[in-house]
Design an enzyme around this catalytic site. Structure first.
Site, PDB file in Angstrom:
ATOM      1  N   TYR A 143       0.795  -1.256   0.145  1.00 57.93           N
ATOM      2  CA  TYR A 143       0.079  -0.195   0.003  1.00 57.93           C
ATOM      3  C   TYR A 143       0.681   1.192   0.074  1.00 57.93           C
ATOM      4  O   TYR A 143       1.548   1.674   1.151  1.00 57.93           O
ATOM      5  CB  TYR A 143      -0.942   0.087   1.250  1.00 57.93           C
ATOM      6  CG  TYR A 143      -1.669   1.153   1.294  1.00 57.93           C
ATOM      7  CD1 TYR A 143      -2.798   1.418   0.294  1.00 57.93           C
ATOM      8  CD2 TYR A 143      -1.831   1.963   2.375  1.00 57.93           C
ATOM      9  CE1 TYR A 143      -3.696   2.603   0.401  1.00 57.93           C
ATOM     10  CE2 TYR A 143      -2.405   3.159   2.489  1.00 57.93           C
ATOM     11  CZ  TYR A 143      -3.411   3.525   1.594  1.00 57.93           C
ATOM     12  OH  TYR A 143      -4.221   4.403   1.638  1.00 57.93           O
ATOM     13  N   GLN A 145       1.569   5.048   0.325  1.00 56.14           N
ATOM     14  CA  GLN A 145       0.809   6.045   0.500  1.00 56.14           C
ATOM     15  C   GLN A 145       1.881   7.306   0.906  1.00 56.14           C
ATOM     16  O   GLN A 145       2.158   8.054   0.075  1.00 56.14           O
ATOM     17  CB  GLN A 145      -0.146   6.071   1.636  1.00 56.14           C
ATOM     18  CG  GLN A 145      -0.447   7.327   1.957  1.00 56.14           C
ATOM     19  CD  GLN A 145      -1.640   7.270   3.253  1.00 56.14           C
ATOM     20  OE1 GLN A 145      -2.610   6.569   3.229  1.00 56.14           O
ATOM     21  NE2 GLN A 145      -1.263   8.147   4.487  1.00 56.14           N
ATOM     22  N   THR A 146       2.712   7.127   1.933  1.00 55.11           N
ATOM     23  CA  THR A 146       3.808   8.071   2.324  1.00 55.11           C
ATOM     24  C   THR A 146       4.799   8.283   1.144  1.00 55.11           C
ATOM     25  O   THR A 146       5.171   7.296   0.663  1.00 55.11           O
ATOM     26  CB  THR A 146       4.439   7.475   3.703  1.00 55.11           C
ATOM     27  OG1 THR A 146       3.636   6.938   4.635  1.00 55.11           O
ATOM     28  CG2 THR A 146       5.529   8.134   4.027  1.00 55.11           C
ATOM     29  N   GLY A 185       5.866  -0.712   3.323  1.00 55.52           N
ATOM     30  CA  GLY A 185       6.414  -2.045   3.498  1.00 55.52           C
ATOM     31  C   GLY A 185       6.106  -3.324   2.545  1.00 55.52           C
ATOM     32  O   GLY A 185       4.973  -3.269   1.881  1.00 55.52           O
ATOM     33  N   GLY A 407      22.511  -5.288  34.207  1.00 59.15           N
ATOM     34  CA  GLY A 407      23.474  -5.776  32.862  1.00 59.15           C
ATOM     35  C   GLY A 407      22.952  -6.587  32.064  1.00 59.15           C
ATOM     36  O   GLY A 407      22.973  -6.359  30.887  1.00 59.15           O
ATOM     37  N   GLU A 430       0.270   4.275  11.818  1.00 56.01           N
ATOM     38  CA  GLU A 430      -1.256   4.539  12.051  1.00 56.01           C
ATOM     39  C   GLU A 430      -1.510   5.729  12.637  1.00 56.01           C
ATOM     40  O   GLU A 430      -2.377   5.877  13.696  1.00 56.01           O
ATOM     41  CB  GLU A 430      -1.726   3.423  12.798  1.00 56.01           C
ATOM     42  CG  GLU A 430      -1.093   2.042  12.058  1.00 56.01           C
ATOM     43  CD  GLU A 430      -1.976   2.116  10.661  1.00 56.01           C
ATOM     44  OE1 GLU A 430      -2.931   2.480  10.398  1.00 56.01           O
ATOM     45  OE2 GLU A 430      -1.254   1.251   9.785  1.00 56.01           O
ATOM     46  N   ASP A 432       0.646   9.414  13.799  1.00 57.24           N
ATOM     47  CA  ASP A 432       1.593   9.878  15.180  1.00 57.24           C
ATOM     48  C   ASP A 432       0.931  10.152  16.088  1.00 57.24           C
ATOM     49  O   ASP A 432      -0.176  10.951  16.285  1.00 57.24           O
ATOM     50  CB  ASP A 432       2.316  11.263  14.372  1.00 57.24           C
ATOM     51  CG  ASP A 432       3.337  11.512  15.376  1.00 57.24           C
ATOM     52  OD1 ASP A 432       4.628  11.086  15.159  1.00 57.24           O
ATOM     53  OD2 ASP A 432       3.201  12.025  16.263  1.00 57.24           O
TER      54      ASP A 432
END
Lengths: 677, 677
Positions: A143, A145-146, A185, A407, A430, A432
């Site tokens: 998909y 988009q960004t 992705g 540790g 989904e 910010d």
């Protein structure tokens, strides 16, 4: 003087003893978490299949390069579908199997983003043509988009889809470097197809972002199709999401058929007329579904973190010597259990909340399918707030748990670093969290504004009833015992929300810089508090009358959630004068003492409450969280597999170490010509 | 409607404009930070040497496996000493060069742990014999303290050193798997020698932990010596400390000469008589030195985080459209600058504090050399508290900065994930923060107890003067303007510390679970607040009369530190009734408005204040923090180098992707026999 003991032996004994000391029936609590024995058993059967299959071996995972993690991830995916066919898993079982793997796989983008968007927004003809192939993964989707230059603000995306009426095609184009699709992705190396978000351009006019189904790679040899440049965007912070090929794509005037516009809602006629979408809101469902699922998912991650850290704290002994002559278990220190038991309570709360939310989502989706959008606003407000709360709480909890292990917690073998880095982007994706805060605030202010005219409040704004005149702000003065009544923290958390929202509304002209975050948190926590109050009341019913002990312990778990949530938000409570105080003495002391007492009551049940999550060692994949408590053996065993240990003398010796030593010997004027000085 | 613009071009313009808008003289502030122009220039000259040398290239670092990172780390180390010889660097310059590399190298353990302990605690004869060889790294050392089963509590270490009078030897032995030395930096693959902490056993009697100089590897072929099993303990969380070979070692009755016990303080005679150490405390100096250095180091890491995130926030535009028709820069949103400007203030404060602490340490060390331990307790209290504060603040700040950058912040190319994962263990090493909190609390309670008899307070307990009778707890009511007077937040932070310590002393019989953390924080922050008050007063003097603007801006930076520290600790302030409140309205509002105003005043100076740190792009190694602001170009360029992009079709295609697709096509009953559907 402390007596010496076999530290390794002792770890096993300690775990056995802690398990024996638990007074609750672990299976009963497990059934409560899993909605009954059957759901757990079904899941556990799948776990057994996976953990006994060498393809799903995790022993080399911590040593793998990013490319190896990707390659392994695809192999896991292939094996899952092979098993689906072989064992006849249904879709639910296959989803469960994929989720159990504890890997961020490219297939998730196909299943959660690509397929639902395609099915929901594609025209009936397009869905008919490709829907089945997509459902069986005969093509692999992503998909898009960004973009490199834009994320949240989709109206500013630069990719264009220009309609060419002559050929009845759209031309997908990336006009600039910043219009490259980025972070997508499954795009980098895997996907054959994608849904591309692009500005629809008809006759030079920009109609804003729309969705287009685009083939990306050849079905013959998997090479990117002409005109499309594709690649992986590189590694992620702390090695997170290693198996996912988040990718970039640039389109150079790529043509697609007109039918490949996802046109269930908006359409373009053959001659280039734009037809408005009738119900834009109908497409929001998918996003809300993902957010609702994040609540459950986050709860189970907190459960993993709590299990690992509480088990380690139970067998790790350090410092002061107790009456048994042994050093004290780390979990017995207030500074440790005060950190870990709240995480346990978060896990229980978010797992329960997730179930409720999924139910509510199904109700809403049913109505939405009939064109009824009346539940959408409430669902949107609730899922936005809860998404912020679960992701920010979860990220923090995983790190608090890791850090509590001192540790050894910093070893990759603790397993929590991997979970942390995989979960880290949940505060950003989904929606910010800082952007969602604003939406929660907007909804709250709107509800406040409408308050005088209506007392018919939805669950997410139920706390606002407190502001219906006549208003009388209370001033609480509670003893530690009174804090143990859940009604008190619930009411205080509601008052806090009501007053911060009211105060914000008063100061809209001059807000301070952090007000959105404070208000959003207060509002969501008030909503959750009331739900948790109900969980306490219902625990007895759900467990049945014979399980009074378990109901009591679960009640304490939920009470701890309420009290520590209030403690973390106590600034607002004090700031608005909700707690009675005397100058010079601590107004919060009785609350903190109540927390201390609840923790002490829960401490003997901690191992039982974590066992109830039902994780196997393979699932946890943590040397510090092993079921039998033998953490040192587990660390030792894992370290032997480190690649650097496969050569006695490292490659760096001849190239660098020897020159350093020889230069030093020359400078010191010492000739070292023996093996041993 | 927003006008379109070339997003990539705009980033460069935005950075240039922001730089032009700064009203401060950047070099003047830089000189303030570096104690004058010379120190900066000296450092910068070294940076130039390194960043132009291909050995120190960082472009492939994000893609390397752990083994490659280790191998590269050793090559960097070798090159540093080659350059030292070639360019005639003195020890200070060589240390600076090593620090500039921004890598966690094994050599640090030789320099900071092994060598000082050897020199400080070895007998004069032993130091004479090996001191020079150690100084020139003719042998490479590590410091073996922690074991698999024990850390903090050294009295419970299991490794033994048994004296054999017949041969005048010690026999070093690891009796159990949990006695394996573990986590030892530089041990895994690098070190030839080590100082081993082991229980001294003479004639069956245990004299507790002592130090022994032990050869680990052959000087001929670098293989572990007989009887010693050595290896690397495996990767660390999030890929942190990748170049460091934290290792394990087991000793099987390994003999060393009696002279190799570090016996400056404690000794064993030839016939096995134990001689008590005269001044045990004299050996504490080294630990305090490391903690003092952590303050400076932490400050500079915060400076890096602030530089990257503020630069990115300046050029990243998103969301609302401003009056110029462009989307707003992300930094202009209150929810962003409210997160980032405090980090800037932390950096300035901790860098200054570090300088003061180093000076104080030198004074103390001078006295200690004369056997005067009078300053040790104060130094111990101060460095413990500051170590906790700097490491917990630093870890948090780096993540806050990373998260402020939204999606791209999660790319490894942001650089902050790497810094975070390297800095993460600082909350645990050199004293776990939760353990150090207890020491700060203990010192505070002791000072309180002695308060009636003495008003001669050290700086770390100066706040306790407020409790000297007659005590009158104030009730502050301040307008936003009054908050801008630093004296007010300083005094409030001191009152807060005084009252929480007093309250704790009253409740020693029934403490709550988090009291140590709250008290320790309050006490340290009161100490720091007064120092910061002094920094504000001294800034004008240090900058000179011609630099009033710069002094004013620095004053605001420090004021922001005070106000946000108070805001974070406001619960205590409210809880003890130190702030006047009215039921139903927000008592903290005027403080929050004051913070908002200081932020707004500082915003135009933010780029100047980050430029003043003087980092080059090579030093920051962040695509999002590039000096010219062209973040999208930088991200694009880096992504092209990703190893997955070096093959058009990934290895996973034939093995897994193709089978997934073919199975899906078969299940769907669709035969896909064309490149394009």
């Amino acid at each position: 003087m402390a007596k010496p003991y076999d530290v390794n032996e002792q770890t096993g004994k300690d775990m056995t003893a802690a398990r024996a000391a638990t007074t609750i029936a672990v299976e009963e609590v497990r059934n409560y978490l899993y909605n009954g024995a059957e759901e757990f058993q079904t899941r556990h059967n799948i776990v057994e299949v996976l953990q006994n299959d060498p393809v799903f071996d995790k022993s080399q995972r911590d040593f793998m390069s990013r490319t190896e993690r990707y390659t392994r991830g695809m192999a896991l995916t292939n094996r899952i579908y092979e098993l689906q066919e072989k064992l006849g898993w249904n879709q639910q079982q296959t989803s469960t199997a994929t989720a159990i793997l504890d890997e961020q796989l490219p297939i998730a983008l196909h299943n959660i983003a690509f397929q639902p968007v395609f099915n929901l927004q594609g025209s009936p003809e397009l869905v008919k043509k490709y829907g089945r192939l997509i459902a069986t993964r005969g093509i692999f989707g992503c998909y898009l988009q960004t973009e490199l230059g834009h994320g949240t603000n989709v109206s500013r995306l630069e990719t264009t889809a220009t309609y060419i009426p002559e050929t009845r095609e759209f031309e997908i184009n990336s006009p600039t470097v910043t219009s490259s699709k980025w972070w997508i992705g499954a795009l980098g190396k895997t996907a054959t197809h994608g849904v591309v978000q692009a500005k629809l351009i008809i006759e030079g006019k920009d109609y804003g972002p729309h969705l287009f189904f685009v083939q990306l790679r050849s079905m013959e040899d998997h090479k990117p199709l002409p005109g499309i440049i594709i690649g992986d965007i590189g590694p992620k912070s702390g090695g997170g999401f290693a198996p996912t090929d988040n990718g970039f794509a640039r389109f150079d005037h790529v043509r697609i058929p007109k039918e490949h516009m996802l046109s269930k809602f908006a359409q373009v006629t053959d001659d280039g007329k734009y037809i408005q979408p009738p119900h834009a809101k109908l497409s929001y469902g998918g996003m809300l579904y993902i957010r609702a699922n994040m609540v459950t998912g986050g709860g189970w991650l907190m459960a993993k973190a709590a299990t690992v850290a509480i088990r380690y704290g139970t067998v790790r002994r350090q410092g002061a010597v107790g009456p048994d002559g042994l050093e004290q278990a780390v979990i017995s220190y207030p500074s440790t259990y005060y950190r870990l038991l709240p995480i346990l309570s978060h896990a229980y709360v978010f797992i329960q909340l997730g179930k409720q939310l999924t139910k509510a989502f199904d109700t809403m989706a049913g109505r939405l399918a009939k064109g009824d959008t009346s539940l959408l606003a409430e669902m949107h407000a609730t899922t936005s707030g809860l998404k912020v709360l679960v992701s920010s709480t979860g990220v923090q909890d995983i790190e608090v748990a890791r850090r509590s292990m001192g540790g050894h917690g910093y070893s990759a073998f603790s397993g929590l670093g991997r979970i942390y880095n995989d979960y880290l982007p949940s505060v950003t994706y989904e929606g910010d969290n800082f952007a969602l805060d604003q939406q929660v605030v907007r909804a709250a202010l709107k509800s406040l504004k409408g308050l005088s005219s209506s007392t018919n409040l939805s669950p997410s704004s139920y706390y606002l009833r407190l502001l219906i005149p006549p208003v009388s702000v209370p001033n609480f003065k509670l003893t530690p015992d009174q804090w143990l009544d859940p009604a008190n923290p619930v009411l205080l958390l509601e008052w806090r929300a009501a007053l911060v929202v009211q105060e914000m509304a008063r100061n809209l002209k001059e807000p301070d810089a952090s007000v959105n975050q404070r208000v959003s948190k207060a509002v969501t926590e008030a909503f959750v508090a009331r739900q948790v109050g109900d969980m306490i009341n219902e625990a007895q019913t759900k467990l049945g009358n014979k399980r009074q002990k378990e109901a009591l312990v679960l009640g304490q778990v939920f009470l701890l959630y309420l009290l520590t949530t209030l403690e973390a938000g106590i600034t607002d409570v004090l700031s608005f004068g909700l707690l009675s105080s005397t100058t010079g003495s601590d107004a919060t002391r009785s609350l903190r003492l109540a927390i201390q007492r609840v923790c002490q009551a829960l401490l003997p049940e901690a191992i039982g409450l974590t066992d109830a999550f039902g994780f196997t060692d393979w699932e946890l994949d943590s040397a510090l969280g092993v079921y039998d408590g033998k953490v040192y053996e587990a660390l030792w065993k894992r370290a032997q597999q480190e690649p650097l240990n496969q050569m006695e003398v490292p490659e760096a010796y001849e190239k660098s170490i020897k020159p350093i030593l020889q230069r030093g010997q020359r400078q010191a004027g010492v000739k070292v010509d023996r093996a041993k000085l």
